[in-house]
Design a protein around this motif. Structure first.
Motif, PDB file in Angstrom:
ATOM      1  N   LYS A 117       7.209 -14.001  18.903  1.00 56.37           N
ATOM      2  CA  LYS A 117       5.914 -14.303  19.523  1.00 56.37           C
ATOM      3  C   LYS A 117       4.817 -13.501  18.834  1.00 56.37           C
ATOM      4  O   LYS A 117       3.740 -13.991  18.558  1.00 56.37           O
ATOM      5  CB  LYS A 117       5.964 -13.960  20.999  1.00 56.37           C
ATOM      6  CG  LYS A 117       4.629 -14.092  21.697  1.00 56.37           C
ATOM      7  CD  LYS A 117       4.739 -13.505  23.091  1.00 56.37           C
ATOM      8  CE  LYS A 117       3.431 -12.946  23.560  1.00 56.37           C
ATOM      9  NZ  LYS A 117       3.596 -12.178  24.795  1.00 56.37           N
ATOM     10  N   ARG A 146     -10.458  -4.798  17.926  1.00 55.92           N
ATOM     11  CA  ARG A 146      -9.231  -5.060  18.671  1.00 55.92           C
ATOM     12  C   ARG A 146      -8.286  -3.875  18.602  1.00 55.92           C
ATOM     13  O   ARG A 146      -8.286  -3.119  17.641  1.00 55.92           O
ATOM     14  CB  ARG A 146      -8.529  -6.275  18.063  1.00 55.92           C
ATOM     15  CG  ARG A 146      -8.189  -6.097  16.569  1.00 55.92           C
ATOM     16  CD  ARG A 146      -7.440  -7.291  16.059  1.00 55.92           C
ATOM     17  NE  ARG A 146      -6.232  -7.460  16.824  1.00 55.92           N
ATOM     18  CZ  ARG A 146      -5.000  -7.391  16.322  1.00 55.92           C
ATOM     19  NH1 ARG A 146      -4.797  -7.192  15.043  1.00 55.92           N
ATOM     20  NH2 ARG A 146      -3.953  -7.531  17.106  1.00 55.92           N
ATOM     21  N   THR A 184      -0.827  -9.935  16.132  1.00 55.07           N
ATOM     22  CA  THR A 184      -1.747 -11.056  16.273  1.00 55.07           C
ATOM     23  C   THR A 184      -1.073 -12.310  16.827  1.00 55.07           C
ATOM     24  O   THR A 184      -1.732 -13.129  17.459  1.00 55.07           O
ATOM     25  CB  THR A 184      -2.369 -11.455  14.921  1.00 55.07           C
ATOM     26  OG1 THR A 184      -1.337 -11.933  14.069  1.00 55.07           O
ATOM     27  CG2 THR A 184      -3.078 -10.277  14.265  1.00 55.07           C
ATOM     28  N   LYS A 213      10.044  -9.694  10.410  1.00 52.85           N
ATOM     29  CA  LYS A 213       9.174  -8.669   9.825  1.00 52.85           C
ATOM     30  C   LYS A 213       9.716  -7.281  10.134  1.00 52.85           C
ATOM     31  O   LYS A 213      10.171  -7.016  11.249  1.00 52.85           O
ATOM     32  CB  LYS A 213       7.770  -8.816  10.416  1.00 52.85           C
ATOM     33  CG  LYS A 213       6.739  -7.882   9.779  1.00 52.85           C
ATOM     34  CD  LYS A 213       5.371  -8.027  10.439  1.00 52.85           C
ATOM     35  CE  LYS A 213       4.331  -7.193   9.702  1.00 52.85           C
ATOM     36  NZ  LYS A 213       3.056  -7.129  10.419  1.00 52.85           N
ATOM     37  N   ALA A 269      -4.599  -2.441  17.885  1.00 54.09           N
ATOM     38  CA  ALA A 269      -3.420  -2.870  17.132  1.00 54.09           C
ATOM     39  C   ALA A 269      -2.413  -1.730  17.167  1.00 54.09           C
ATOM     40  O   ALA A 269      -2.702  -0.667  17.718  1.00 54.09           O
ATOM     41  CB  ALA A 269      -3.782  -3.229  15.697  1.00 54.09           C
ATOM     42  N   THR A 294      -0.519 -14.390   4.755  1.00 53.86           N
ATOM     43  CA  THR A 294       0.898 -14.178   5.082  1.00 53.86           C
ATOM     44  C   THR A 294       1.591 -15.513   5.322  1.00 53.86           C
ATOM     45  O   THR A 294       2.671 -15.780   4.787  1.00 53.86           O
ATOM     46  CB  THR A 294       1.046 -13.283   6.329  1.00 53.86           C
ATOM     47  OG1 THR A 294       0.425 -12.025   6.073  1.00 53.86           O
ATOM     48  CG2 THR A 294       2.505 -13.058   6.686  1.00 53.86           C
ATOM     49  N   THR A 317      -9.588 -13.189  14.189  1.00 58.37           N
ATOM     50  CA  THR A 317      -9.264 -11.861  14.683  1.00 58.37           C
ATOM     51  C   THR A 317      -8.626 -12.007  16.056  1.00 58.37           C
ATOM     52  O   THR A 317      -9.144 -12.715  16.908  1.00 58.37           O
ATOM     53  CB  THR A 317     -10.535 -10.997  14.745  1.00 58.37           C
ATOM     54  OG1 THR A 317     -11.141 -11.007  13.469  1.00 58.37           O
ATOM     55  CG2 THR A 317     -10.201  -9.572  15.137  1.00 58.37           C
TER      56      THR A 317
HETATM   57  C1  LIG Z   1      -5.229  -2.730  12.325  1.00 53.80           C
HETATM   58  C2  LIG Z   1      -4.945  -4.102  11.790  1.00 53.80           C
HETATM   59  C3  LIG Z   1      -5.492  -5.210  12.431  1.00 53.80           C
HETATM   60  C4  LIG Z   1      -5.269  -6.503  11.933  1.00 53.80           C
HETATM   61  N1  LIG Z   1      -5.874  -7.544  12.569  1.00 53.80           N
HETATM   62  C5  LIG Z   1      -5.756  -8.796  12.034  1.00 53.80           C
HETATM   63  C6  LIG Z   1      -6.432  -9.907  12.626  1.00 53.80           C
HETATM   64  O1  LIG Z   1      -7.089  -9.767  13.657  1.00 53.80           O
HETATM   65  N2  LIG Z   1      -6.308 -11.114  12.023  1.00 53.80           N
HETATM   66  C7  LIG Z   1      -5.559 -11.313  10.894  1.00 53.80           C
HETATM   67  O2  LIG Z   1      -5.505 -12.434  10.392  1.00 53.80           O
HETATM   68  N3  LIG Z   1      -4.865 -10.296  10.336  1.00 53.80           N
HETATM   69  C8  LIG Z   1      -4.956  -9.046  10.878  1.00 53.80           C
HETATM   70  N4  LIG Z   1      -4.277  -8.003  10.296  1.00 53.80           N
HETATM   71  C9  LIG Z   1      -3.341  -8.281   9.191  1.00 53.80           C
HETATM   72  C10 LIG Z   1      -1.944  -8.650   9.745  1.00 53.80           C
HETATM   73  O3  LIG Z   1      -1.402  -7.560  10.463  1.00 53.80           O
HETATM   74  C11 LIG Z   1      -1.016  -9.014   8.628  1.00 53.80           C
HETATM   75  O4  LIG Z   1      -1.439 -10.228   8.086  1.00 53.80           O
HETATM   76  C12 LIG Z   1       0.460  -9.158   8.927  1.00 53.80           C
HETATM   77  O5  LIG Z   1       1.088  -9.416   7.680  1.00 53.80           O
HETATM   78  C13 LIG Z   1       0.881 -10.312   9.821  1.00 53.80           C
HETATM   79  O6  LIG Z   1       0.335 -10.299  11.043  1.00 53.80           O
HETATM   80  P1  LIG Z   1       1.078  -9.751  12.348  1.00 53.80           P
HETATM   81  O7  LIG Z   1       1.712  -8.472  12.079  1.00 53.80           O
HETATM   82  O8  LIG Z   1       0.017  -9.813  13.375  1.00 53.80           O
HETATM   83  O9  LIG Z   1       2.199 -10.833  12.636  1.00 53.80           O
HETATM   84  P2  LIG Z   1       2.352 -11.812  13.891  1.00 53.80           P
HETATM   85  O10 LIG Z   1       1.597 -13.045  13.668  1.00 53.80           O
HETATM   86  O11 LIG Z   1       2.123 -11.096  15.171  1.00 53.80           O
HETATM   87  O12 LIG Z   1       3.904 -12.111  13.726  1.00 53.80           O
HETATM   88  C14 LIG Z   1       4.505 -13.183  14.410  1.00 53.80           C
HETATM   89  C15 LIG Z   1       5.778 -13.567  13.764  1.00 53.80           C
HETATM   90  O13 LIG Z   1       5.531 -14.055  12.446  1.00 53.80           O
HETATM   91  C16 LIG Z   1       6.592 -13.682  11.587  1.00 53.80           C
HETATM   92  N5  LIG Z   1       6.083 -12.768  10.557  1.00 53.80           N
HETATM   93  C17 LIG Z   1       4.955 -12.002  10.583  1.00 53.80           C
HETATM   94  N6  LIG Z   1       4.838 -11.282   9.460  1.00 53.80           N
HETATM   95  C18 LIG Z   1       5.918 -11.581   8.703  1.00 53.80           C
HETATM   96  C19 LIG Z   1       6.402 -11.151   7.431  1.00 53.80           C
HETATM   97  N7  LIG Z   1       5.729 -10.253   6.717  1.00 53.80           N
HETATM   98  N8  LIG Z   1       7.551 -11.666   6.971  1.00 53.80           N
HETATM   99  C20 LIG Z   1       8.242 -12.571   7.685  1.00 53.80           C
HETATM  100  N9  LIG Z   1       7.853 -13.010   8.889  1.00 53.80           N
HETATM  101  C21 LIG Z   1       6.707 -12.521   9.407  1.00 53.80           C
HETATM  102  C22 LIG Z   1       7.627 -13.010  12.464  1.00 53.80           C
HETATM  103  O14 LIG Z   1       8.486 -13.992  12.973  1.00 53.80           O
HETATM  104  C23 LIG Z   1       6.779 -12.449  13.591  1.00 53.80           C
HETATM  105  O15 LIG Z   1       7.510 -12.242  14.786  1.00 53.80           O
HETATM  106  C24 LIG Z   1      -4.485  -6.707  10.784  1.00 53.80           C
HETATM  107  C25 LIG Z   1      -3.906  -5.592  10.170  1.00 53.80           C
HETATM  108  C26 LIG Z   1      -4.145  -4.313  10.642  1.00 53.80           C
HETATM  109  C27 LIG Z   1      -3.547  -3.140   9.914  1.00 53.80           C
END
Ligand SMILES: Cc1cc2nc3c(=O)[nH]c(=O)nc-3n(C[C@H](O)[C@H](O)[C@H](O)COP(=O)(O)OP(=O)(O)OC[C@H]3O[C@@H](n4cnc5c(N)ncnc54)[C@H](O)[C@@H]3O)c2cc1C
Ligand SMILES: Cc1cc2nc3c(=O)[nH]c(=O)nc-3n(C[C@H](O)[C@H](O)[C@H](O)COP(=O)(O)OP(=O)(O)OC[C@H]3O[C@@H](n4cnc5c(N)ncnc54)[C@H](O)[C@@H]3O)c2cc1C
Lengths: 342, 276
Positions: B121, A141, B128, B8, A143, B97, A122
């Motif tokens: 980033k 957290r 995250t 994304k 978001a 993911t 998380t």
């Molecule tokens: C309220 C909420 C809280 C959440 N908290 C967590 C948590 O604490 N831990 C957890 O494991 N999951 C969490 N999730 C799930 C998470 O948001 C999803 O897994 C999401 O698909 C990817 O995480 P991110 O948006 O944080 O991407 P990040 O890791 O922040 O993305 C970083 C980079 O990864 C690449 N990337 C990310 N997603 C994609 C995509 N779909 N396609 C292509 N490239 C991509 C992009 O380059 C992006 O800039 C949460 C979801 C919600 C709704």
């Protein structure tokens, strides 16, 4: 994998050149509460070169056990070495909960370890708790740009991991009468085997102010308009012996340097008193100051969002009330003549 | 040098609204945009391509509408786009993911060779920053996170040198290629798209892959099933029961303020003492 085999609460202790980051100590404080609820040990994980001597200091902040890997290869943080070290420790000693500071390297490490040992992580949490009935770690957290809070659970995988933002948890008072034990392990990696090389570490010039350490901050927003407004706020700050903060708009208008910016792309502050003048209260600002002990907001718009996070609100024209307040404060503090002469 | 950028589509979190009854996000309240950090990643890839040749491939996991985010990347200068889209991906946390993206990258790597992977980033919605390092771990590539500058790429010796932002400044780190970078916004300025790119983007259709188009996929590691974390309760952030409003004339307000500050008198006295 049997979940019951996993015990203890672990905290990653980040250090540079042997100097331990405060966030690790903050997390020992938070981790102590979790460990007490679960009736298990609190353990620090300390990696680096010549760091063993610092291990005992961690008992004072609540650690019962400190896992140490002391190896020249660990001098500076690198994902490949730290991930190997932490992954080995996790597989061998099986923690139930593992928390890391959400710094650049802490987040990098935690993400790599989570993938390595295939567990849930998380991100950037601000609240930690235990559901004792289900024996589950509840990590919460913000978001969606701070628009929502969410509690994230990891039911079937261990360790349950989270990164925690610096400055959110309180660093505990040190108790040097506490004792504990050190468990030392080896790394088993040689410099020649590694892919990445650190060429240089460039420290940026020391910031002129360090708002993270301030007890009182007086922050100016776009409502103060120009240099004259800024001077007015500065006089209030000087009277209170406070540091000056600013919203991004004020920094971008060139009224003050970026080191003073509070918020998502500035610093996160937790002073005892935060006086905020002419700031509308966008989430990007409030995420950086909402944990201040006492927040007083002055704004001429009764609907301003800043009043949602403030403890005391005053709807007034800053140009009218701030000079009066400064004058009255000077009287009250019996400081007349001192600050006006500079 | 072939560069893959993982991108994304996200709701614009600056304008998104929370439904006060259900405590969930009202996604229809916000337009879907390309994650701003990913725009910088694509821009950096285009810059590197101009210098070292090769092509820029973008990859996204998401619903069919995410094709729009890929078009935006084509505007910036990406050559090809792939969208992996399948109900089986739904509900993925960061571990699931990164698994799905890794499987797609593995296939692209086999088909055309990938020398460098770029990510943002973090994504401004899930926020995250864990997906990039997760992909790197799965690919066995060194992850270089929080990159603010690509200093040099040595294509002959397959080496890259970058600056990583850390708390006290930045570090200069060298890694063999292929590797994975996650980029900060300060790495570059996203340039205005030239007209030919805009025209190409408007009509561009990305390749769309379902789970069946990927190879050796362990279905158990995908989507909700493959996700160790679940989102429990959600609530709007603490709107502290609201401020105590200090009313009255300016003089009355000032004197009440002094009373309030008196509560921190200990603090003021100590501080005042220093100055006097
Ligand atoms: C309220 C909420 C809280 C959440 N908290 C967590 C948590 O604490 N831990 C957890 O494991 N999951 C969490 N999730 C799930 C998470 O948001 C999803 O897994 C999401 O698909 C990817 O995480 P991110 O948006 O944080 O991407 P990040 O890791 O922040 O993305 C970083 C980079 O990864 C690449 N990337 C990310 N997603 C994609 C995509 N779909 N396609 C292509 N490239 C991509 C992009 O380059 C992006 O800039 C949460 C979801 C919600 C709704
Ligand atoms: C990715 C991103 C990151 C960001 N990071 C940050 C950050 O780190 N820090 C930050 O602060 N912002 C940040 N922002 C910007 C943020 O969204 C707001 O735009 C910014 O905080 C607004 O600054 P402000 O409140 O000073 O100005 P405004 O929003 O213009 O508010 C001015 C306020 O002053 C009041 N006012 C006007 N006249 C008077 C008067 N005479 N007396 C009293 N009150 C008066 C008005 O009612 C208004 O509420 C970020 C934005 C984005 C998109």
């Amino acid at each position: 994998m049997s979940i019951e085999e996993y015990k203890d609460v672990w905290v990653f202790i980040e250090q540079r050149e042997g100097e331990i980051f405060d966030v690790g100590l903050e997390l020992l404080g938070a981790g102590r509460e979790l460990a007490d609820k679960l009736e298990v040990n609190l353990c620090g994980v300390l990696l680096g070169n010549n760091v063993k001597n610092s291990a005992e200091d961690l008992y004072a902040y609540g650690a019962d056990i400190v896992y140490v890997i002391d190896d020249p290869v660990l001098e500076n943080y690198r994902t490949e070495t730290y991930m190997k070290a932490v992954g080995d420790l996790v597989r061998k000693y099986k923690p139930e909960i593992f928390i890391y500071g959400a710094t650049s390297n802490g987040k990098d490490l935690a993400s790599a370890v989570a993938t390595e040992v295939m567990t849930g992580l998380t991100a950037d949490t601000t609240m930690l708790d235990i559901n004792l009935e289900k024996r589950l770690f509840e990590a919460s957290r913000p978001a969606f740009g701070g628009n929502i809070m969410a509690t994230i659970l990891c039911k079937k995988h261990r360790p349950q991991m989270a990164t925690v933002r610096p400055k959110v948890m309180k660093k505990p008072e040190a108790d040097f009468s506490r004792t504990g034990k050190i468990i030392e392990e080896g790394l088993g990696l040689k410099e020649e085997d590694l892919q990445t090389k650190i060429i240089d570490i460039v420290k940026s010039a020391k910031k002129s102010v360090n708002l993270e350490e301030s007890d009182i901050i007086v922050t100016a927003g776009k409502g103060i308009k120009d240099e004259k407004g800024m001077a007015m706020v500065k006089e209030l700050a000087d009277t209170l012996n406070a540091d000056l903060g600013a919203s991004r708009d004020v920094v971008e208008a060139g009224l003050i340097g970026h080191a003073h910016q509070v918020g998502q792309t500035g610093v996160t502050v937790t002073p005892k008193l935060y006086i905020v003048i002419g700031v509308s209260g966008a989430v990007q600002h409030t995420v950086g100051m909402q944990n201040s002990d006492v927040i007083i907001a002055i704004n001429n718009d009764p609907e301003a969002a800043i009043f949602n996070v403030a403890h005391y609100g005053i709807v007034a024209d800053a140009f009218e009330i701030v000079p009066k307040l400064t004058a009255e404060l000077k009287k009250a503090l019996d400081k007349e003549g001192v600050t006006t002469n500079g | 040098m072939n560069i893959l950028v993982s991108i994304k589509q996200v709701p614009d979190t600056k304008v998104i609204k929370v439904n006060p009854k259900t405590n969930t996000l009202d996604r229809s309240s916000a337009p879907a945009i390309l994650n701003p950090y990913d725009a910088h990643a694509v821009q950096e890839a285009v810059r590197l391509k101009q210098k070292h040749g090769g092509k820029v491939i973008v990859l996204s996991m998401g619903p069919p509408q995410a094709a729009n985010a890929i078009r935006k990347c084509v505007e910036i200068g990406a050559d090809e786009g792939y969208l992996i889209s399948d109900k089986k991906f739904a509900g993925a946390d960061t571990l699931a993911t990164s698994y799905a993206l890794y499987k797609a990258i593995e296939k692209l790597e086999k088909e055309q060779g990938i020398d460098l992977v770029l990510c943002g980033k973090h994504a401004i919605d899930g926020d995250t920053g864990q997906v990039g390092p997760g992909i790197a771990r799965r690919m066995g590539m060194p992850p270089l996170t929080n990159v603010i500058n690509v200093e040099s790429v040595d294509t002959d010796n397959k080496l890259i040198r970058v600056h990583r932002k850390i708390e006290e400044g930045h570090e200069v780190i060298e890694s063999p290629l292929p590797c994975l970078l996650t980029v900060e916004k300060t790495i570059n300025e996203v340039e205005y798209a030239p007209l030919p790119n805009m025209l190409r983007a408007a009509r561009y259709e990305p390749y769309v892959w379902s789970v069946d188009d990927l190879e050796d996929v362990d279905i158990k590691q995908l989507g909700l099933k493959g996700s160790p974390t679940i989102v429990g309760t959600m609530w709007p952030p603490e709107k502290s029961s609201g401020a105590e409003m200090i009313e009255g004339s300016t003089d009355e307000q000032v004197s009440r303020l002094l009373e309030v500050m008196n509560d921190t008198q200990e603090l003021l006295a100590v501080k005042g003492g220093d100055g006097a």
